[in-house]
Design an enzyme around this catalytic site. Structure first.
Site, PDB file in Angstrom:
ATOM      1  CD  GLU A  40      26.389  32.821  62.622  1.00  9.01           C
ATOM      2  OE1 GLU A  40      25.548  33.674  62.279  1.00  9.01           O
ATOM      3  OE2 GLU A  40      26.260  31.599  62.387  1.00  9.01           O
ATOM      4  CE  LYS A 110      24.072  34.843  58.776  1.00  7.08           C
ATOM      5  NZ  LYS A 110      23.569  33.993  59.877  1.00  7.08           N
ATOM      6  CB  CYS A 147      26.200  30.973  59.274  1.00  4.62           C
ATOM      7  SG  CYS A 147      25.385  29.470  59.878  1.00  4.62           S
TER       8      CYS A 147
END
Length: 266
Positions: A40, A110, A147
């Site tokens: 990430e 994200k 994540c």
């Protein structure tokens, strides 16, 4: 399809990280990987000064992403990595980029920000408003998550609903009490409950656990790294995937749909 997962400790200097990523891309291409998943935080390190993320962010046509994309030229390997790009309100967006054969083929912003365990990613990062993203990769459907997204099972199920057979999961999983156990459980659960492969790349270093892994559709860890930089390899088999979904037809047997509408991020 051959899957490669690269793991490294990001430096504050983006040029150093680009060199590291390019070397991992070269290694994946040489190993005939159809998919390479990188961490990430591939662009830069933000350990003690989270606000630096705003200063270090680069646009998608900036030198870091351009350097990744150019390195894939002439190759069939799809490379997925996490970067931060400037957003409209002074904060940044946490974006996964997918590159193949010298082109940027997809991006995913994200959705779930890490406002947990005493940290507030949303102080510096704007949450995505896009739908979950699935791309074509060497005859496979690959979904993208970042994540903290892995803690939300509906996210992975929405990817499965779009046909995902593999989930690419770049992360920078922060160290802490029981956090490595959480990582093992979440990555394994997302693979098993959706009968898909999960290829998870973890940034390593003094803040993050590393522990990159590939888990198969029946929840078995096929390959795993420790807390040092490295590359792991695993093979995804269409026959194995079909057999797993025949033996464990959870996607067919379920009784509830997942609502794709986004809730407001608080």
């Amino acid at each position: 399809m051959r899957i490669a997962v690269g793991q490294f400790a990001s430096a504050q200097d983006w040029t150093q990280n680009l060199t590291t990523c390019q070397a991992l891309i070269d290694q994946a291409v040489a190993g005939d990987a159809g998919l390479l998943v990188l961490p990430e935080g591939s662009l830069a390190l933000f350990v003690d000064e989270p606000g630096r993320i705003r200063e270090a962010a680069q646009p998608l046509d900036g030198p870091f992403v351009s350097g990744l994309v150019e390195r894939t030229h002439g190759s069939a390997t799809t490379v997925i990595a996490g970067v931060h790009i400037p957003a409209g309100d002074g904060r940044v967006s946490n974006v996964l980029v997918a590159a193949r054969d010298g082109e940027l083929v997809a991006t995913y912003t994200k959705l779930h920000l890490y406002d947990a365990f005493g940290r507030r990613e949303s102080d510096n990062v704007v949450p995505g408003t896009n739908a979950p993203v699935v791309i074509d990769c060497a005859g496979w459907k690959v979904g993208m998550m970042t994540c903290y997204d892995v803690r939300f099972p509906e996210m992975a199920r929405l990817l499965a609903d779009q046909g995902a057979q593999i989930i690419a999961l770049p992360t920078a999983w922060v160290r802490g009490p029981a956090k490595e156990w959480h990582w093992e459980v979440m990555v394994t659960a997302r693979a098993l409950e959706n009968t898909c492969y999960v290829a998870a790349s973890g940034e390593c270093g003094r803040r993050n656990i590393g522990a990159s892994m590939v888990v198969d559709p029946l929840g078995i860890t096929r390959a795993r790294l420790g807390d040092a930089p490295g590359m792991l390899w695993a093979d995804a088999s269409a026959g194995e995937l079909a057999d797993a979904r025949l033996a464990l037809p959870v996607l067919e047997n379920r009784r509830f749909a997942v609502d794709p509408r986004l809730e407001r991020h608080v």
